[in-house]
Each structure stands twice: as structure tokens, then as C-alpha cells.
Design an enzyme around this catalytic site. Structure first.
Site, short mmCIF file in Angstrom:
data_model
loop_
_atom_site.label_atom_id
_atom_site.label_comp_id
_atom_site.label_asym_id
_atom_site.label_seq_id
_atom_site.Cartn_x
_atom_site.Cartn_y
_atom_site.Cartn_z
N ASP A 175 16.87 72.53 48.77
CA ASP A 175 17.87 71.49 48.49
C ASP A 175 18.94 71.63 49.57
O ASP A 175 19.70 72.59 49.59
CB ASP A 175 18.45 71.71 47.08
CG ASP A 175 19.47 70.64 46.69
OD1 ASP A 175 20.07 70.04 47.59
OD2 ASP A 175 19.68 70.44 45.48
N LYS A 200 25.58 62.36 48.25
CA LYS A 200 26.67 63.20 48.72
C LYS A 200 26.94 62.93 50.21
O LYS A 200 27.36 61.85 50.55
CB LYS A 200 26.31 64.67 48.43
CG LYS A 200 25.86 64.90 46.98
CD LYS A 200 26.96 64.67 46.00
CE LYS A 200 26.61 64.58 44.53
NZ LYS A 200 25.35 64.94 43.98
C1 LIG Z 1 23.03 70.41 45.19
C2 LIG Z 1 22.67 69.21 44.37
N1 LIG Z 1 21.38 68.91 44.19
C3 LIG Z 1 20.99 67.84 43.45
C4 LIG Z 1 21.92 67.01 42.84
C5 LIG Z 1 21.45 65.83 42.03
O1 LIG Z 1 21.62 64.66 42.75
P1 LIG Z 1 21.93 63.22 42.09
O2 LIG Z 1 23.26 63.35 41.38
O3 LIG Z 1 21.95 62.31 43.26
O4 LIG Z 1 20.84 62.95 41.13
C6 LIG Z 1 23.29 67.28 43.02
C7 LIG Z 1 24.28 66.43 42.37
O5 LIG Z 1 25.44 66.80 42.25
C8 LIG Z 1 23.67 68.41 43.79
O6 LIG Z 1 24.95 68.73 43.98
#
Ligand SMILES: Cc1ncc(COP(=O)(O)O)c(C=O)c1O
Length: 384
Positions: A175, A200
Site C-alpha cells: 500500500d 489521497k
Molecule cells: C493507507 C490507506 N490505505 C487504504 C485506504 C482506503 O482507501 P479509500 O478510503 O480510498 O477506500 C486509506 C484510507 O484512508 C489509507 O489511508
């Protein structure tokens, strides 16, 4: 010039892009359509139904692949939808070894959705490669790494974990939401899949919810494209356009996020009312050397604990902040503050949370691209 040879800043603007075939528009049109005319069954121009493919989404997917040094990009309706697609590569009985300190929503998806389909998750601290290896067995199919972690800013050695993944023939997914490809390229470090909450930094303007995956391997890409179409959690053309536009300024925004992040982290570290500051750019950060070896800078995400580690003090600070908006999310141009225990990480049980340091007094900052002096003045008046 061959696109593969472009440097990162040029790729953010040109990677995978070409003027639109109809009128030469420089930005891809927002193809706000669900379907496409056919001359005879199957007689179409590459697009038949927008869940399967849409030209604006294709432009984004090509851009994503380019900036992550991958071959195939896939865009989804959210970051969690992208993660969901990765876990659907697995079968009941398969095991996943995951970072224990990860986004609360990823944890919730793993524990509360996928565990009941027989997938087994091990949440562990991933700083020590031997500890990771001790959790790998014949059923392990995937290593899930978030680095830097949300919200504790731990840094995991992606090259080291990739070597373990190769040795045991398991997939490694990273991630890359916090670092972005401006700071860190997981595929170059040996990962098989890179994932983003494009909501983000990639989108960058807090105006869209989108997820992304990028891979190099054709067979893996085909399996993921199948899941993307079969499960259908795609993003729409307008959202694709917004992320594509965001990516074009990723490098200039990230440069400022890093500068401001350093200024705010140093201010907090020098403030006697603050007990702990978590930011991988400090020499004293336990994983600073690894951060230096796999990241080109340290980003604008910072967590801290006020002196005395009191919940009340933390809440008082986030309520008093003015320029920092108290809100979920991160990575936009505007600075945000969050209280992980009650917001982003509330879905992780308190005992689990606290094991990885997410105490009730922890505050997380997403440092934006305003003037650093104004951000510091805001923190100063809130911390008192
Ligand atoms: C590190 C990380 N991975 C995944 C996600 C999930 O993404 P989404 O909110 O676009 O579904 C977030 C959301 O805050 C995140 O901060």
C-alpha cells in the site's frame, strides 16, 4: 522519446497519455457514457460497456502504470475496493501476513469481510524480517505491507520483504498511499502489486474517492482485470479525470508536502509540551536508515502524542486547531488533523490498536502545502 525513459516529473504529466483521437483534446474527455454503439455484435472501437472499460478510466490506468514503473494499471471506486480485488485472488484456507499497524478500514475488510470466507490473516509488526518469515507457511499466499504505516509511521524494508516473498513463492502487495511513487517505487523494490487510495495524494485535492492497483506481470494483471470487471467496483469517468488531473501536479505538491512536513516535525520535536513525534525523517526514527534507502524524502504525514499522553489534552488540541481542519483522510493540499483512536482506526479493537502504539492520545497530521509558518503558528496556539 520512449516513455519508459522519461523521468518521474515528466511521467506524471505525459505517462501513458496521448491527445484524444476525436479532436486532439490535450486532457482526456470525460466519457460520461455507460455504453458504446456497435455496428454488428462485437463491432466496436475497443469499448463496449463502461464497467469493463471506459476511455477516461483507461487514460488514468495508463498514467498510474507509468508513474509506478509498472505495465498495467487498474482503477477502482475506492482504495478499499482495490484491496478487495487483491484479496479476491485468494481461495478459502489461504493465509495472508499483514502489517499490524495499518489503515483501520483495511483491517476491517480483512477481519470482518474476508475472514468469514475462510481466508486467514496474521497481523504482525513487520520491522523484523525473521518475524515475518516465522509466520509464512505452505498456505501463505500474500504478504500485505503498508509503509510508512498509518498512523505510526513505521517503515518496512520492502526489498527485504520482497526477497522473502520470492523465496517462499508468495505475492507481495504494498500500500503506497502515504509515500506515493514520488517518494517510493515498490515495484522497483521487488513488490508484485502496488496499491493506492488515490483519494489521497494522487488525487491531491480532497474531492474524489478512488483506488488503484499497478502490476508488471501480465497473468496477474489479467486475473485482476477479471475481478475488476466481475465484481464491478470501478470508478466513474469524472472521478478518473480528477485523479488524472491530480497526478499531473503530484511531484510539485509532494516536494512542498515534504518541506512542510520536515518544518512541522522539527517544530513538534522541539516543543516541550509534546512527548513523542513519529516521522521517518528523524535520525532517531528506528527505521530511518531503511527509510533513507527506499524513499527519496520523508513525506508530510506525522503523528504525535502530547506530554502526559492524555486523551483530554489530545482532543483539546484537535478542537483548537484552525488552519488544520479536523477531518478524516489525508494527502490533500489542505492540512488536516485526525484523532486515529476515534476516527480512522476506531474499527480496530483498543487492545489491538494499542499494541502497535495507537494510543488514545495520538494525533495524526496530514501536512498540506500552505505556508509552513502559518501551520506552525496554528499548532503553537492549539498546543499552548
Ligand atoms: C493507507 C490507506 N490505505 C487504504 C485506504 C482506503 O482507501 P479509500 O478510503 O480510498 O477506500 C486509506 C484510507 O484512508 C489509507 O489511508
Amino acid at each position: 522519446m520512449s516513455e519508459k525513459k522519461l523521468k518521474f516529473n515528466s511521467k506524471t504529466i505525459h505517462g501513458g497519455q496521448e491527445p484524444d483521437k476525436a479532436y486532439g483534446s490535450v486532457m482526456p474527455p470525460i466519457y460520461q457514457t455507460s455504453t458504446y454503439a456497435q455496428t454488428t455484435p462485437g463491432g466496436h472501437q475497443g469499448y463496449e460497456y463502461s464497467r469493463s472499460a471506459n476511455p477516461t478510466r483507461t487514460a488514468l490506468e495508463k498514467g498510474l502504470a507509468s508513474i509506478e514503473n509498472g505495465n498495467y494499471g487498474l482503477a477502482f471506486g475506492s482504495g478499499l475496493a482495490a484491496i478487495d480485488a487483491v484479496i479476491k485472488l485468494l481461495e478459502p484456507g489461504d493465509e495472508v501476513v499483514s502489517t499490524n499497524d495499518l489503515y483501520g478500514g483495511s483491517y476491517r475488510l480483512f477481519k470482518q469481510v474476508f475472514e468469514k470466507y475462510g481466508i486467514v490473516f496474521h497481523f504482525i509488526g513487520m520491522q523484523d524480517l525473521d518475524v515475518i518469515e516465522s509466520h509464512i507457511n505452505a498456505k501463505t499466499k500474500l504478504l500485505w505491507v503498508e509503509t510508512p504505516t498509518n498512523p505510526m509511521m513505521n517503515v518496512i524494508d520492502v526489498r527485504g520483504v520482497a526477497a522473502l516473498a520470492k523465496k517462499h513463492d508468495v505475492l507481495l502487495a504494498v500500500d503506497n498511499t502515504f509515500a506515493t511513487p514520488y517518494l517510493q517505487l515498490p515495484l522497483d523494490l521487488g513488490a508484485d502489486i502496488v496499491m493506492h487510495s488515490a483519494t489521497k495524494y494522487l488525487g491531491g485535492h480532497s474531492d474524489v474517492v478512488v483506488g488503484a492497483l499497478v502490476v508488471r506481470d501480465k497473468d496477474l494483471a489479467d486475473r485482476l482485470y477479471f475481478i475488476q470487471n466481475a465484481s464491478g467496483a470501478v470508478c466513474g469517468p469524472m472521478d478518473s479525470f480528477l485523479v488524472l488531473r491530480g497526478i499531473k501536479t503530484l511531484h510539485v505538491r509532494m516536494q512542498r508536502h515534504c518541506e512542510n512536513g520536515r518544518a512541522v516535525a522539527e517544530y513538534l520535536a522541539g516543543n516541550p509540551k509534546i512527548e513523542k513525534v513519529y516521522w521517518p525523517g528523524f535520525d532517531s526514527h528506528p527505521n530511518h536508515e531503511i527509510a533513507k534507502s527506499q524513499m527519496s524524502d520523508f513525506g508530510g504525514m506525522i503523528s504525535f502524542v502530547p506530554k502526559g499522553s492524555s486523551y483530554e489534552e489530545a482532543i483539546k488540541i484537535v478542537e483548537k486547531l484552525g488552519l488544520f481542519t479536523l477531518a478524516e483522510s489525508l494527502g490533500g493540499v489542505e492540512s488536516l488533523a485526525g484523532h486515529p483512536a476515534s476516527m480512522t482506526h476506531a474499527s480496530i479493537p483498543k487492545e489491538e490498536r494499542e499494541k502497535s502504539g495507537v494510543v488514545d492520545s495520538l494525533i495524526r497530521l496530514s501536512v498540506g502545502i500552505e505556508d509552513a509558518d502559518d501551520l506552525i503558528a496554528d499548532l503553537e496556539q492549539a498546543i499552548g
